[in-house]
Design a protein around this motif. Structure first.
Motif, PDB file in Angstrom:
ATOM      1  N   ILE A  15       0.857  -1.190   0.000  1.00  0.00           N
ATOM      2  CA  ILE A  15       0.000   0.000   0.000  1.00  0.00           C
ATOM      3  C   ILE A  15       0.895   1.242   0.000  1.00  0.00           C
ATOM      4  CG2 ILE A  15      -1.821   1.280   1.210  1.00  0.00           C
ATOM      5  CD1 ILE A  15      -2.777  -1.358   2.405  1.00  0.00           C
ATOM      6  N   ASP A  16       0.873   1.948  -1.119  1.00  0.00           N
ATOM      7  CA  ASP A  16       1.661   3.175  -1.252  1.00  0.00           C
ATOM      8  C   ASP A  16       0.735   4.379  -1.289  1.00  0.00           C
ATOM      9  OD1 ASP A  16       4.388   2.218  -1.462  1.00  0.00           O
ATOM     10  OD2 ASP A  16       3.768   1.286  -3.332  1.00  0.00           O
ATOM     11  N   ILE A 150      -1.786  -1.332  -3.991  1.00  0.00           N
ATOM     12  CA  ILE A 150      -2.793  -0.282  -3.837  1.00  0.00           C
ATOM     13  C   ILE A 150      -2.069   1.060  -3.758  1.00  0.00           C
ATOM     14  CG2 ILE A 150      -4.630   0.641  -2.334  1.00  0.00           C
ATOM     15  CD1 ILE A 150      -5.396  -2.084  -3.471  1.00  0.00           C
ATOM     16  N   PHE A 151      -2.572   2.044  -4.483  1.00  0.00           N
ATOM     17  CA  PHE A 151      -2.068   3.404  -4.333  1.00  0.00           C
ATOM     18  C   PHE A 151      -3.192   4.196  -3.672  1.00  0.00           C
ATOM     19  CE2 PHE A 151      -0.828   7.725  -5.442  1.00  0.00           C
ATOM     20  CZ  PHE A 151       0.548   7.677  -5.231  1.00  0.00           C
ATOM     21  N   LEU A 152      -3.014   4.455  -2.382  1.00  0.00           N
ATOM     22  CA  LEU A 152      -4.050   5.113  -1.590  1.00  0.00           C
ATOM     23  C   LEU A 152      -3.791   6.611  -1.524  1.00  0.00           C
ATOM     24  CD1 LEU A 152      -6.552   4.644   0.274  1.00  0.00           C
ATOM     25  CD2 LEU A 152      -4.942   4.410   2.168  1.00  0.00           C
ATOM     26  N   VAL A 205      -5.628   2.314  -7.947  1.00  0.00           N
ATOM     27  CA  VAL A 205      -5.714   3.610  -7.256  1.00  0.00           C
ATOM     28  C   VAL A 205      -7.021   3.690  -6.468  1.00  0.00           C
ATOM     29  CG1 VAL A 205      -5.761   6.130  -7.521  1.00  0.00           C
ATOM     30  CG2 VAL A 205      -4.322   4.741  -9.034  1.00  0.00           C
ATOM     31  N   LEU A 206      -6.888   4.000  -5.170  1.00  0.00           N
ATOM     32  CA  LEU A 206      -8.057   4.197  -4.311  1.00  0.00           C
ATOM     33  C   LEU A 206      -8.025   5.629  -3.797  1.00  0.00           C
ATOM     34  CD1 LEU A 206      -8.645   1.198  -1.850  1.00  0.00           C
ATOM     35  CD2 LEU A 206     -10.173   2.007  -3.624  1.00  0.00           C
ATOM     36  N   ASP A 207      -8.962   6.451  -4.224  1.00  0.00           N
ATOM     37  CA  ASP A 207      -9.045   7.823  -3.717  1.00  0.00           C
ATOM     38  C   ASP A 207      -9.997   7.803  -2.520  1.00  0.00           C
ATOM     39  OD1 ASP A 207      -9.616  10.503  -3.159  1.00  0.00           O
ATOM     40  OD2 ASP A 207      -9.295  11.101  -5.232  1.00  0.00           O
TER      41      ASP A 207
END
Length: 232
Positions: A15-16, A150-152, A205-207
């Motif tokens: 998770i980044d 995941i790019f949070l 990508v999770l915004d």
């Protein structure tokens, strides 16, 4: 069932994301729900920053900083309030969360030797799979083989607001100040030469700007279960 190392029942989740996106809280809860080990790499950079400040080693003193990081034994242990961090046997969990450390950590993290030494430690910790690791360059650099990346992220405004709510004595800093600092940390993290903050090409990508922490956790747990099912 005893899990064998590298079996199909466990994976590495990376998770980044930028400062204040909620990576640590989310990663810890995801690990809890999946029965995985949580590794907070940000706390390792904070630990080096704290020790550099104590030793009066500045970011410009690259050789001294390299020697310092090589002399540190950093251990992460699960604790009731998340993860406990030990440096050479000393519990520094609370000490690495000060504002002084927060303002310096992006500068220290840009040092090539610091990233190299900590990267080796992080890869070793992830060898057994069943790991959730969060940071700035996990999916792109430290663990490019992670099965789920995941790019949070969230807007600067929202991330500043979350940090503001976390600070007990918010009289000491304004929301506008926090916004400026977070934007500056983004700039430093994205523009450093060594392993900058980037979204890995295969990351999801999770915004989280309009999401609750529980919604983010649920989304990542669901994605991990889907990935495992596909792998079988």
């Amino acid at each position: 069932m005893v899990h064998q190392e590298g079996d199909n029942d466990r994976m590495i989740i990376a998770i980044d994301g930028p400062a204040g996106a909620g990576k640590s809280s989310v990663a810890r809860k995801v690990a809890e729900q999946l029965g995985y080990v949580y590794i907070d790499t940000g706390s390792m950079y904070r630990a080096v920053t704290l020790m550099a400040q104590r030793a009066r080693v500045t970011v410009e003193q690259t050789a001294k900083l390299a020697d310092l990081v090589k002399s540190l034994e950093i251990e992460l242990e699960p604790g009731e309030q998340g993860q406990s961090v030990f440096v050479n046997g000393e519990d520094v969990t609370a000490l690495i969360r000060t504002r002084e450390v927060t303002l310096q950590v992006s500068h220290i993290a840009a040092n090539e030797t610091v990233r190299e030494v900590l990267g080796i430690m992080q890869r070793k910790l992830a060898e057994r799979k069943g790991v959730v690791m969060d940071g700035r360059d996990i999916g792109s650099h430290v663990l490019p083989q992670a099965e789920l990346k995941i790019f949070l992220t969230a807007s600067v405004k929202e991330r500043a607001l979350r940090r503001y709510r976390e600070i007990v004595d918010s009289q000491s800093i304004t929301l506008a100040q926090l916004e400026t600092e977070i934007a500056e940390r983004d700039r430093l993290d994205e523009q450093r030469d060594i392993s900058p903050l980037i979204c890995a090409p295969d990351a999801i990508v999770l915004d989280s700007t309009a999401m609750t922490i529980d919604e983010v956790i649920h989304a990542i747990v669901k994605l991990s279960r889907t990935k495992l099912a596909e792998a079988k």
